[in-house]
Structure formats: structure tokens, C-alpha cells
Write an enzyme that holds these catalytic residues in place. Structure first.
Site, PDB file in Angstrom:
ATOM      1  N   PRO A   1     -15.182 -58.946 -34.147  1.00  0.00           N
ATOM      2  CA  PRO A   1     -14.761 -57.844 -35.019  1.00  0.00           C
ATOM      3  C   PRO A   1     -14.825 -58.244 -36.498  1.00  0.00           C
ATOM      4  O   PRO A   1     -14.141 -59.180 -36.915  1.00  0.00           O
ATOM      5  CB  PRO A   1     -13.313 -57.606 -34.587  1.00  0.00           C
ATOM      6  CG  PRO A   1     -12.852 -58.940 -34.090  1.00  0.00           C
ATOM      7  CD  PRO A   1     -14.041 -59.667 -33.557  1.00  0.00           C
ATOM      8  N   GLU A   2     -15.624 -57.551 -37.273  1.00  0.00           N
ATOM      9  CA  GLU A   2     -15.783 -57.902 -38.691  1.00  0.00           C
ATOM     10  C   GLU A   2     -14.478 -57.741 -39.468  1.00  0.00           C
ATOM     11  O   GLU A   2     -14.257 -58.409 -40.472  1.00  0.00           O
ATOM     12  CB  GLU A   2     -16.891 -57.048 -39.340  1.00  0.00           C
ATOM     13  CG  GLU A   2     -18.309 -57.470 -38.970  1.00  0.00           C
ATOM     14  CD  GLU A   2     -18.717 -57.033 -37.566  1.00  0.00           C
ATOM     15  OE1 GLU A   2     -18.008 -56.220 -36.952  1.00  0.00           O
ATOM     16  OE2 GLU A   2     -19.761 -57.535 -37.075  1.00  0.00           O
TER      17      GLU A   2
ATOM     18  N   GLY B   1     -13.821 -52.106 -26.295  1.00  0.00           N
ATOM     19  CA  GLY B   1     -13.610 -51.240 -27.459  1.00  0.00           C
ATOM     20  C   GLY B   1     -13.369 -49.815 -27.015  1.00  0.00           C
ATOM     21  O   GLY B   1     -12.861 -49.581 -25.913  1.00  0.00           O
ATOM     22  N   SER B   2     -13.761 -48.878 -27.864  1.00  0.00           N
ATOM     23  CA  SER B   2     -13.434 -47.480 -27.583  1.00  0.00           C
ATOM     24  C   SER B   2     -14.392 -46.867 -26.552  1.00  0.00           C
ATOM     25  O   SER B   2     -15.527 -47.331 -26.386  1.00  0.00           O
ATOM     26  CB  SER B   2     -13.465 -46.671 -28.875  1.00  0.00           C
ATOM     27  OG  SER B   2     -14.764 -46.645 -29.395  1.00  0.00           O
TER      28      SER B   2
ATOM     29  N   ASN C   1      -8.266 -55.981 -31.893  1.00  0.00           N
ATOM     30  CA  ASN C   1      -6.824 -55.888 -31.577  1.00  0.00           C
ATOM     31  C   ASN C   1      -6.267 -57.179 -30.968  1.00  0.00           C
ATOM     32  O   ASN C   1      -5.155 -57.587 -31.288  1.00  0.00           O
ATOM     33  CB  ASN C   1      -6.518 -54.656 -30.711  1.00  0.00           C
ATOM     34  CG  ASN C   1      -7.289 -54.645 -29.428  1.00  0.00           C
ATOM     35  OD1 ASN C   1      -8.337 -55.291 -29.308  1.00  0.00           O
ATOM     36  ND2 ASN C   1      -6.786 -53.923 -28.451  1.00  0.00           N
TER      37      ASN C   1
ATOM     38  N   GLU D   1     -12.170 -58.421 -15.849  1.00  0.00           N
ATOM     39  CA  GLU D   1     -12.117 -59.762 -16.429  1.00  0.00           C
ATOM     40  C   GLU D   1     -10.883 -60.441 -15.859  1.00  0.00           C
ATOM     41  O   GLU D   1      -9.847 -59.806 -15.688  1.00  0.00           O
ATOM     42  CB  GLU D   1     -12.037 -59.667 -17.960  1.00  0.00           C
ATOM     43  CG  GLU D   1     -13.322 -59.092 -18.533  1.00  0.00           C
ATOM     44  CD  GLU D   1     -13.349 -59.018 -20.062  1.00  0.00           C
ATOM     45  OE1 GLU D   1     -12.287 -59.003 -20.683  1.00  0.00           O
ATOM     46  OE2 GLU D   1     -14.466 -58.966 -20.594  1.00  0.00           O
TER      47      GLU D   1
ATOM     48  N   GLU E   1     -14.903 -52.799 -20.982  1.00  0.00           N
ATOM     49  CA  GLU E   1     -13.432 -52.734 -21.004  1.00  0.00           C
ATOM     50  C   GLU E   1     -13.096 -51.724 -22.090  1.00  0.00           C
ATOM     51  O   GLU E   1     -13.095 -52.055 -23.274  1.00  0.00           O
ATOM     52  CB  GLU E   1     -12.843 -54.094 -21.392  1.00  0.00           C
ATOM     53  CG  GLU E   1     -13.087 -55.196 -20.398  1.00  0.00           C
ATOM     54  CD  GLU E   1     -12.229 -55.059 -19.160  1.00  0.00           C
ATOM     55  OE1 GLU E   1     -11.282 -54.248 -19.169  1.00  0.00           O
ATOM     56  OE2 GLU E   1     -12.548 -55.727 -18.175  1.00  0.00           O
TER      57      GLU E   1
ATOM     58  N   CYS F   1      -4.954 -51.658 -25.570  1.00  0.00           N
ATOM     59  CA  CYS F   1      -5.563 -50.663 -24.678  1.00  0.00           C
ATOM     60  C   CYS F   1      -4.670 -50.338 -23.490  1.00  0.00           C
ATOM     61  O   CYS F   1      -4.784 -49.275 -22.906  1.00  0.00           O
ATOM     62  CB  CYS F   1      -6.944 -51.114 -24.237  1.00  0.00           C
ATOM     63  SG  CYS F   1      -6.942 -52.740 -23.511  1.00  0.00           S
TER      64      CYS F   1
ATOM     65  N   GLU G   1      -6.202 -41.378 -26.916  1.00  0.00           N
ATOM     66  CA  GLU G   1      -5.478 -42.643 -27.037  1.00  0.00           C
ATOM     67  C   GLU G   1      -4.971 -42.808 -28.472  1.00  0.00           C
ATOM     68  O   GLU G   1      -5.769 -42.851 -29.411  1.00  0.00           O
ATOM     69  CB  GLU G   1      -6.473 -43.768 -26.714  1.00  0.00           C
ATOM     70  CG  GLU G   1      -5.875 -45.138 -26.748  1.00  0.00           C
ATOM     71  CD  GLU G   1      -6.902 -46.221 -26.405  1.00  0.00           C
ATOM     72  OE1 GLU G   1      -8.099 -46.045 -26.714  1.00  0.00           O
ATOM     73  OE2 GLU G   1      -6.502 -47.232 -25.821  1.00  0.00           O
TER      74      GLU G   1
ATOM     75  N   LYS H   1     -20.831 -60.898 -30.852  1.00  0.00           N
ATOM     76  CA  LYS H   1     -20.471 -60.324 -32.152  1.00  0.00           C
ATOM     77  C   LYS H   1     -19.004 -59.949 -32.089  1.00  0.00           C
ATOM     78  O   LYS H   1     -18.602 -59.130 -31.270  1.00  0.00           O
ATOM     79  CB  LYS H   1     -21.303 -59.077 -32.468  1.00  0.00           C
ATOM     80  CG  LYS H   1     -21.083 -58.595 -33.903  1.00  0.00           C
ATOM     81  CD  LYS H   1     -21.517 -57.161 -34.130  1.00  0.00           C
ATOM     82  CE  LYS H   1     -20.522 -56.161 -33.630  1.00  0.00           C
ATOM     83  NZ  LYS H   1     -19.167 -56.243 -34.233  1.00  0.00           N
TER      84      LYS H   1
HETATM   85  P1  NAD Z   1     -14.489 -48.147 -33.102  1.00  0.00           P
HETATM   86  O1  NAD Z   1     -14.755 -47.447 -31.841  1.00  0.00           O
HETATM   87  O2  NAD Z   1     -15.385 -47.864 -34.267  1.00  0.00           O
HETATM   88  O3  NAD Z   1     -14.546 -49.732 -32.893  1.00  0.00           O
HETATM   89  C1  NAD Z   1     -13.937 -50.403 -31.816  1.00  0.00           C
HETATM   90  C2  NAD Z   1     -14.608 -51.778 -31.746  1.00  0.00           C
HETATM   91  O4  NAD Z   1     -15.960 -51.607 -31.386  1.00  0.00           O
HETATM   92  C3  NAD Z   1     -14.646 -52.501 -33.089  1.00  0.00           C
HETATM   93  O5  NAD Z   1     -14.384 -53.858 -32.872  1.00  0.00           O
HETATM   94  C4  NAD Z   1     -16.060 -52.293 -33.618  1.00  0.00           C
HETATM   95  O6  NAD Z   1     -16.515 -53.374 -34.405  1.00  0.00           O
HETATM   96  C5  NAD Z   1     -16.851 -52.179 -32.362  1.00  0.00           C
HETATM   97  N1  NAD Z   1     -18.005 -51.302 -32.489  1.00  0.00           N
HETATM   98  C6  NAD Z   1     -18.035 -50.067 -33.019  1.00  0.00           C
HETATM   99  N2  NAD Z   1     -19.279 -49.544 -32.928  1.00  0.00           N
HETATM  100  C7  NAD Z   1     -20.040 -50.484 -32.315  1.00  0.00           C
HETATM  101  C8  NAD Z   1     -21.392 -50.535 -31.916  1.00  0.00           C
HETATM  102  N3  NAD Z   1     -22.238 -49.510 -32.071  1.00  0.00           N
HETATM  103  N4  NAD Z   1     -21.843 -51.673 -31.326  1.00  0.00           N
HETATM  104  C9  NAD Z   1     -21.008 -52.712 -31.103  1.00  0.00           C
HETATM  105  N5  NAD Z   1     -19.713 -52.711 -31.447  1.00  0.00           N
HETATM  106  C10 NAD Z   1     -19.226 -51.609 -32.042  1.00  0.00           C
HETATM  107  O7  NAD Z   1     -13.021 -47.839 -33.518  1.00  0.00           O
HETATM  108  P2  NAD Z   1     -11.973 -48.580 -34.427  1.00  0.00           P
HETATM  109  O8  NAD Z   1     -11.528 -47.641 -35.500  1.00  0.00           O
HETATM  110  O9  NAD Z   1     -12.372 -49.963 -34.824  1.00  0.00           O
HETATM  111  O10 NAD Z   1     -10.871 -48.707 -33.334  1.00  0.00           O
HETATM  112  C11 NAD Z   1     -10.173 -47.564 -32.910  1.00  0.00           C
HETATM  113  C12 NAD Z   1     -10.426 -47.206 -31.488  1.00  0.00           C
HETATM  114  O11 NAD Z   1     -11.059 -48.241 -30.776  1.00  0.00           O
HETATM  115  C13 NAD Z   1      -9.109 -46.978 -30.814  1.00  0.00           C
HETATM  116  O12 NAD Z   1      -8.834 -45.612 -30.793  1.00  0.00           O
HETATM  117  C14 NAD Z   1      -9.266 -47.554 -29.443  1.00  0.00           C
HETATM  118  O13 NAD Z   1      -9.511 -46.536 -28.521  1.00  0.00           O
HETATM  119  C15 NAD Z   1     -10.494 -48.379 -29.498  1.00  0.00           C
HETATM  120  N6  NAD Z   1     -10.275 -49.797 -29.251  1.00  0.00           N
HETATM  121  C16 NAD Z   1     -10.098 -50.188 -27.973  1.00  0.00           C
HETATM  122  C17 NAD Z   1      -9.892 -51.517 -27.696  1.00  0.00           C
HETATM  123  C18 NAD Z   1      -9.691 -51.990 -26.293  1.00  0.00           C
HETATM  124  O14 NAD Z   1      -9.227 -53.104 -26.097  1.00  0.00           O
HETATM  125  N7  NAD Z   1     -10.092 -51.238 -25.277  1.00  0.00           N
HETATM  126  C19 NAD Z   1      -9.852 -52.433 -28.726  1.00  0.00           C
HETATM  127  C20 NAD Z   1     -10.041 -52.002 -30.047  1.00  0.00           C
HETATM  128  C21 NAD Z   1     -10.273 -50.668 -30.286  1.00  0.00           C
END
Ligand code: NAD
Length: 477
Positions: A175-176, A226-227, A150, A459, A248, A282, A382, A173
Site C-alpha cells: 500500500p503506497e 482489498g475492496s 489497514n 489464507e 480476500e 474487513c 462496508e 505491491k
Molecule cells: P481502494 O479500493 O481504492 O483500495 C484498497 C486497496 O487496494 C489499496 O491498498 C489500494 O492500493 C489497492 N488498489 C486499488 N486499486 C488497485 C488496483 N487497480 N490494482 C491493485 N491494487 C489496487 O480503496 P481505499 O480507499 O484505499 O480503501 C477503502 C476500501 O477498501 C474500504 O471501503 C474497504 O472496503 C476496502 N479495503 C478492504 C480491505 C480488506 O482487508 N479486505 C483492506 C483495505 C481496504
């Protein structure tokens, strides 16, 4: 023109000869690049390089670390337009937002350059005058970081600057789905003179890469943005190997608009803030609680402001909101709205996919929903998209209880002109960050982080290196 995608291991960019993944422009559906995945050998090489580099880097003077971080900041400013354009191409956000993200990151690099010179220990007065007691802070070691799509530049540079500034080495690593910013980041550090192995960039299947790195005895610390569900998985894995974590994670930020607020300003500012990065933020405001006396007026003004938002390709100057970053976010929006309708919610604006770019882009309308029950998915999960649910409240204690009712605790916002209300609410909200009458969150000099399920650690601010340092006590006679 798009970034030449690569792995970056031991100071070397690797473009070819690996399994590749297509990178797609979310505004057009076109394939714009091919991302090489790291093989097992590449991951081992990155681990080995980071370990070797740590032996030297931990001894580097803070002045030298600071010099490199400062240079990274300068280069980020010089290259902001190109890096931003590539972010728009692979992530979708409007170009001016993408360029602003990179410029803000130059400040993060500069802040870390300054703070890296102030990682102090202390001398503790001893009971025996012959004894000298010291507390020193040392870099934790090789770190592994996983950053999302994001704010692809922001999330990565904050982790890189904190780890590297503290004297750690890092395997990151990114975001792909939106990889250009992280490759650009590697080029900044490379060109700023960072020694080989201090920063390494890898790509692959996320859970395969993360579990391999977390389980490696070489890695001493994990940082993830991430999530919440993924964060919990990674933290559990790190816990099983007794490794430190910074997390985070997601939020579900309440906005409390009180009767005495400046409603016109709040409605317009909230609409702008809500559609930033198409709501994929987020700290995006996601639960709007508006006091009864001003609810109708606020709803009307807010819907009017949201209606004026121009949605389109982020490269188009007129676009105020771009596409969602990938198709699965559009599916998620549709499922939130289907649930809202089923539960009797009233869609005041939007609530549908937009047929732009011949239906190939991931466009979704700015959306406002009212009258949702507390258990509606939009009120408990969320949304991470351009949807704003509005809800009425009567008393301050009631709205605080509702705001605190979820397991999240990242950002929260309050609009009031009463000092008493501002003080009470900011004291009682369970949140890592509270914005009162404005949104000044995410600045370099301020700690950014959540409580409860929203994460561990901060952070930015003077806390920024805490997660990358260990404390050592030395007593000497
Ligand atoms: P997701 O949970 O699959 O992925 C979120 C991020 O985590 C991605 O960049 C993904 O590459 C990474 N990821 C996923 N599984 C991983 C693993 N096992 N090991 C390492 N990295 C991993 O979800 P999504 O569909 O890409 O994003 C949607 C959700 O992610 C949203 O609902 C939101 O809650 C959350 N998100 C939060 C933030 C944040 O800044 N807190 C940022 C991006 C996404």
C-alpha cells in the site's frame, strides 16, 4: 525516525533515482517519507528476477524454505517494536496494536514454516499392479500480490509466506499510503537469507502496476486483499489471461445479539473490537442486530463503552483509537452519516470529525447510529470506519435472512447462550467465518477467507498453500 523506503528487486534495495510519492502521517498531516515508484524497467527487472529465481526456488528443499520462514518469524519478533512504530507513523493505529500486529505475524511465519514441510501428494491404488499412479502438488510459478494499508504487515506477510513456502516466487505491491511495513518485510526476508529474486517489492500507481503484472505471461497467479470492486476488476483481468486468483475482499459483518446473551460482556467486548484499527478492518462488526428483549439495555451499555474510548495520536499511550488512515476515509464517514441522517437514523454517539492535532489529523469520533432502514448505505455498504449501526430483530429466521441479504460473506458474530441457536445460526449464515461469543478470527492455524462477493480462497490454516499449488498426476508403468 521512519523506515527508509525502497523498492526491492532481485535482492537489491533501491532508494533513489525514481519518481517519488510523499507518505503522510495521518495523525499530524506531516510528510514523513518519500516512496520511490517502480519504472517500467523496474517492473521488467522484477519479472525477470522472479522468473529466474523460480527455476531454482521450486527445487529448494522444504526444509530450507522452512528454515528461512522460521528465521523471518524470529526477526519479526526482534524488530516488532520498530516496525510497529513505523506502522503507527504511516497508518495511524495505536502503537500497541501495531506491535501486536507484527508479533502475530511472527506466528504466521512460524506456522507457514511448519506447514511447508507437509505439502503432501498421494499414491492412488492402480487397476493394473504394474502401474504406479501418483498425485503431486507443485508450486504454480511466479505470483503477483497486491496488499492494502489497514494491516500492512499482516496482509503482506501472509501472502509472502504462503507463496514462498509453497516454492513460488513473488512480486508484491504494497500500500503506497502506508508502505513502511512492506519494506520492513523485505528486510526480514533478505536478512533471513532468501535468495535474490524470490521476493520482489514494487510501488507505483496501483492500477498501472497491477495491470502490467497481471498481463505479463510470466505471472501465473494473482493474490489481492482489498475492496470488492477492485477485486472484481483484478479477477476479471486474471480470468482473461486464465490465471489463478486468491481474493480476500471486503465484508459487512453482521453481529446477532440474542435475548439470552450475556449482554454486559457482549457490549463491552463489541465496543473494543469495533474500534480496533478505527474500524478499518474487513472483519469488523458492522451491522448490529439486537433482539427486541435486550435491545435497549444493549444499546445503552454499548454507547457507554464506545463513549469511554480515548481517541488520539497512536504514539500516545493513552490513545485507544488513532486517526483514520487517510483523508478519504474521513470523507467516507461523513457521507455515511449524512445519508443516515437523511433517512431518519438517530445518531446516539459521535457522528462527527474530531478536531485534534489542529484539525490536521484524520480523526473521527466513535459513532453509534440507530433506527436505520435496511436500504441505508450504512446497512448495505462496508463502512470501514468507527461507525456501528444498531437494528432490532424479533425472530431468529428473520435475522438470519437479514444477515444473509447482502452480497458479502466474510465474518459474522453471534452472541447467545443457547446451543440450539448457536448451532442453527452458524449453519445458516452465509459467511466464511463465524465467531460465537468471541472474536477468535485471523489466527495462523485457522483458515481466513470469505464466500460470495467477499472472496475466493483462504489464507492460514492447512488451506494456506492451496492457492499457490497446482496438481499434477503421474502414471507410470
Ligand atoms: P481502494 O479500493 O481504492 O483500495 C484498497 C486497496 O487496494 C489499496 O491498498 C489500494 O492500493 C489497492 N488498489 C486499488 N486499486 C488497485 C488496483 N487497480 N490494482 C491493485 N491494487 C489496487 O480503496 P481505499 O480507499 O484505499 O480503501 C477503502 C476500501 O477498501 C474500504 O471501503 C474497504 O472496503 C476496502 N479495503 C478492504 C480491505 C480488506 O482487508 N479486505 C483492506 C483495505 C481496504
Amino acid at each position: 525516525m521512519y523506515e527508509q523506503l525502497a523498492l526491492y528487486i532481485d535482492g537489491e534495495f533501491i532508494h533513489a533515482g525514481r519518481q517519488q510519492q510523499d507518505v503522510v502521517n495521518p495523525a499530524t498531516g506531516e510528510v514523513i517519507g518519500h516512496l520511490p515508484h517502480a519504472s517500467r524497467d523496474d517492473l521488467d527487472r522484477a519479472l525477470d528476477a522472479a522468473q529466474r529465481a523460480f527455476a531454482q526456488w521450486r527445487r529448494t528443499s522444504p526444509l530450507e524454505r522452512s528454515r528461512i520462514l522460521r528465521r523471518v518469524g524470529e526477526l519479526a519478533r526482534e524488530r516488532a517494536h520498530d516496525i510497529g512504530r513505523h506502522i503507527t507513523l504511516d497508518q495511524g493505529k495505536p502503537l500497541r496494536e501495531a506491535v501486536a500486529e507484527v508479533q502475530m505475524c511472527a506466528e504466521h511465519a512460524e506456522w507457514h514454516a511448519e506447514e511447508a514441510r507437509r505439502i503432501y501428494g498421494r499414491v492412488v491404488p492402480a487397476r493394473d499392479p504394474a502401474v504406479r499412479q501418483m498425485v503431486v502438488r507443485e508450486p504454480v510459478g511466479v505470483c503477483a500480490a497486491f496488499t492494502p494499508w489497514n494491516f500492512p504487515f499482516n496482509q503482506a506477510i501472509r501472502k509472502a509466506c504462503a507463496a514462498i513456502g509453497a516454492g513460488c516466487t513473488l512480486i508484491l505491491k504494497g500500500p503506497e499510503d502506508s508502505p513502511s511495513a512492506v519494506v520492513a518485510l523485505a528486510r526480514l526476508f533478505h536478512d533471513a537469507g532468501l535468495p535474490p529474486g524470490v521476493l520482489n517489492i514494487v510501488w507505483g500507481v496501483p492500477h498501472e502496476v497491477s495491470s502490467y503484472l497481471i498481463e505479463s505471461p510470466i505471472v501465473r497467479k494473482i493474490s489481492f486483499t482489498g475492496s470488492v470492486p477492485v477485486g472484481k476488476q483484478l479477477a476479471a483481468m486474471a480470468g482473461a489471461h486464465m490465471k489463478r486468483v486468491s481474493m480476500e475482499l471486503g465484508g459487512h459483518s453482521p453481529v446477532l445479539v440474542f435475548d439470552d446473551a450475556d449482554i454486559e460482556t457482549a457490549a463491552v467486548q463489541l465496543a473494543k473490537f469495533k474500534i480496533r484499527n478505527a474500524g478499518q478492518v474487513c472483519i469488523s462488526p458492522t451491522r448490529f442486530y439486537v433482539q427486541e428483549g435486550v435491545y435497549d439495555r444493549f444499546a445503552e451499555r454499548f454507547v457507554t463503552a464506545m463513549k469511554k474510548i480515548t481517541v488520539g495520536n497512536g504514539l500516545d499511550d493513552a490513545s485507544q483509537m488513532g486517526p483514520l488512515a487517510h483523508e478519504r476515509r474521513v470523507d467516507a464517514m461523513e457521507s455515511f452519516i449524512a445519508d443516515a441522517r437523511e433517512r431518519g437514523g438517530e445518531v446516539l454517539l459521535g457522528g462527527e470529525r474530531l478536531d485534534l492535532a489542529g484539525g490536521k489529523g484524520n480523526f473521527y469520533a466513535p459513532t453509534v447510529v440507530a433506527n436505520l432502514p435496511a436500504e441505508a448505505r450504512l446497512m448495505t455498504e462496508e463502512p470501514f470506519g468507527p461507525i456501528a449501526p444498531l437494528s432490532r430483530f424479533g425472530e431468529v429466521d428473520d435475522v438470519i435472512a437479514r444477515a444473509n441479504s447482502l452480497p458479502f460473506g466474510l465474518a459474522s458474530y453471534v452472541f447467545t447462550t443457547s446451543l440450539r441457536t448457536a448451532h442453527k445460526v452458524s449453519s445458516e449464515l452465509e459467511a466464511g467465518m463465524v465467531g460465537i461469543n468471541h472474536f477468535g478470527i485471523g489466527l495462523s492455524e485457522l483458515p481466513f477467507g470469505g464466500v460470495k462477493d467477499s472472496g475466493i480462497g483462504s489464507e492460514g490454516g492447512q488451506e494456506t498453500f492451496d492457492g499457490y499449488l497446482v496438481t499434477k498426476m503421474v502414471t507410470q508403468v
